[in-house]
Design an enzyme around this catalytic site. Structure first.
Site, PDB file in Angstrom:
ATOM      1  CB  SER A 169     -20.191 -51.920 -18.139  1.00  0.00           C
ATOM      2  OG  SER A 169     -18.969 -52.556 -17.881  1.00  0.00           O
ATOM      3  CD  GLU A 273     -16.310 -48.947 -24.995  1.00  0.00           C
ATOM      4  OE1 GLU A 273     -17.354 -48.730 -25.634  1.00  0.00           O
ATOM      5  OE2 GLU A 273     -16.302 -49.300 -23.790  1.00  0.00           O
ATOM      6  CG  HIS A 305     -15.840 -49.328 -20.300  1.00  0.00           C
ATOM      7  ND1 HIS A 305     -16.440 -50.187 -21.194  1.00  0.00           N
ATOM      8  CD2 HIS A 305     -16.295 -49.704 -19.075  1.00  0.00           C
ATOM      9  CE1 HIS A 305     -17.202 -51.045 -20.544  1.00  0.00           C
ATOM     10  NE2 HIS A 305     -17.144 -50.769 -19.255  1.00  0.00           N
TER      11      HIS A 305
END
Length: 347
Positions: A169, A273, A305
């Site tokens: 991330s 995501e 994610h």
């Protein structure tokens, strides 16, 4: 009413362009930390691994920085595992959410997990990092590329160059930037589910919202206004030429927002995501256009994610890391009582 319900209600009836902008702003501002981010099964490595808790002096930041460390043996290469935007001050997210130390035990690679750095992008900030908890100094690039490798070389017999760096991330873009500007130290960079064009479009605004939510920090204190050259300097899609010229080995992963049996079946994890995937495809095009030929691209047909997907990638890249870094599997202490152990859950 849940957080997800409030998000759905807020965007109901809005034009698609505004829905994407509003949802992106909300999710990038940290809602993933509240309703997503489930841990990998077996998170925290088992007791008995040779994990140490180091206090590494940093003149640049004016304090000691906690680093979780597992030796890969004398003269071993290092792997730096960088945390996400909501990095905690007690343990690195890779240890909290995955058994990464166990996966890399006896791999011939020394694993270093810096602790802290919430919303930092592991960068050298222009100004003090002032947030909800007060002000501190963020000079993470200096720490990771000078102070920490020197300490590990002198104190733990770790090679100061020829290392790998992997981030998720927030830290995915950081890993690529560190390798772009410090090619001798980082010959391998892994980016997992990162926004890879942070200086462009809504990037600066969304990052500012995210940092405000994750600790109350200001993006302008980090890299100045969006027109400042620091934004372009820290944009992997604009610095891809350096990675190509350096022949850095890169590993880039991003899912498409569809959950698999690994989990992450919640709105923020799915949306975020899918949101960052476009920037990853854009980065791939830029890399190929610059003549790059030393990359692994994993743009899976699923993935949200969430930690289970990042953990799976860290496991998958292990043989590649060992090969590129020249690791000798089996090197390093097999088991030992953790030094200054503090979490009681394995490391």
């Amino acid at each position: 009413m849940t957080l997800v319900d409030r998000l759905r209600g807020a965007v109901a009836g809005m034009p698609r362009r505004l829905v994407v902008g509003a949802a992106g702003a909300a999710l990038l501002s940290g809602l993933i930390g509240a309703v997503g981010g489930s841990a990998t099964a077996g998170a925290f490595s088992r007791p008995g691994l040779p994990v140490e808790y180091l206090q590494v002096p940093s003149a640049a930041m004016g304090r000691d920085i906690k680093v979780q460390f597992q030796s890969g043996g004398a003269n071993s290469p290092a792997l730096y595992l960088l945390d996400g935007m909501r990095a905690q001050d007690d343990f690195n997210g890779w240890d909290i959410n995955t058994p990464a130390f166990e996966w890399y035990n006896q791999s011939g690679i020394s694993v270093a997990m810096p602790v802290g750095g919430q919303s930092s992008f592991y960068s050298d900030w222009y100004k003090p990092a002032c947030g909800k908890a007060g002000c501190t100094t963020y000079k993470w690039e200096t720490f990771l590329t000078s102070e920490l490798p020197q300490y590990l070389s002198a104190q733990k017999q770790v090679k100061p160059t020829g290392s790998g760096v992997v981030g998720l991330s927030m830290a995915g873009s950081s890993a690529l930037i560190l390798a772009a500007y410090h090619p001798d130290q980082f010959v391998y960079a892994g980016s997992l589910s990162a926004l890879l064009d942070p200086s462009q479009g809504m990037g600066p605004s969304l990052i500012g919202l995210a940092m405000g939510d994750a600790g109350g920090y200001k993006a302008a204190d980090m890299w100045g206004p969006k027109e400042d050259p620091a934004w372009a300097r820290n944009d992997p899609s604009l610095q891809v030429g350096k990675l190509v010229a350096n022949n850095t080995r890169i590993w880039v992963y991003c899912g498409n927002g569809k959950p698999s049996d690994l989990g992450g079946d919640n709105l923020p994890a799915k949306f975020l995501e899918g949101f960052v995937r476009t920037s990853n495809l854009k980065f791939q095009d830029a890399y190929n256009g610059a003549g790059g030929h030393n990359a692994v691209w994993n743009f899976d047909a699923n993935g949200t994610h969430d930690w289970p997907y990042w953990g799976a990638q860290l496991q998958a890249m292990k043989p590649d890391l060992q090969s590129v870094l020249g690791a000798t599997p089996g090197a390093g202490p097999a088991t030992a009582a953790a030094t200054n152990a503090g979490n009681g859950q394995g490391t």
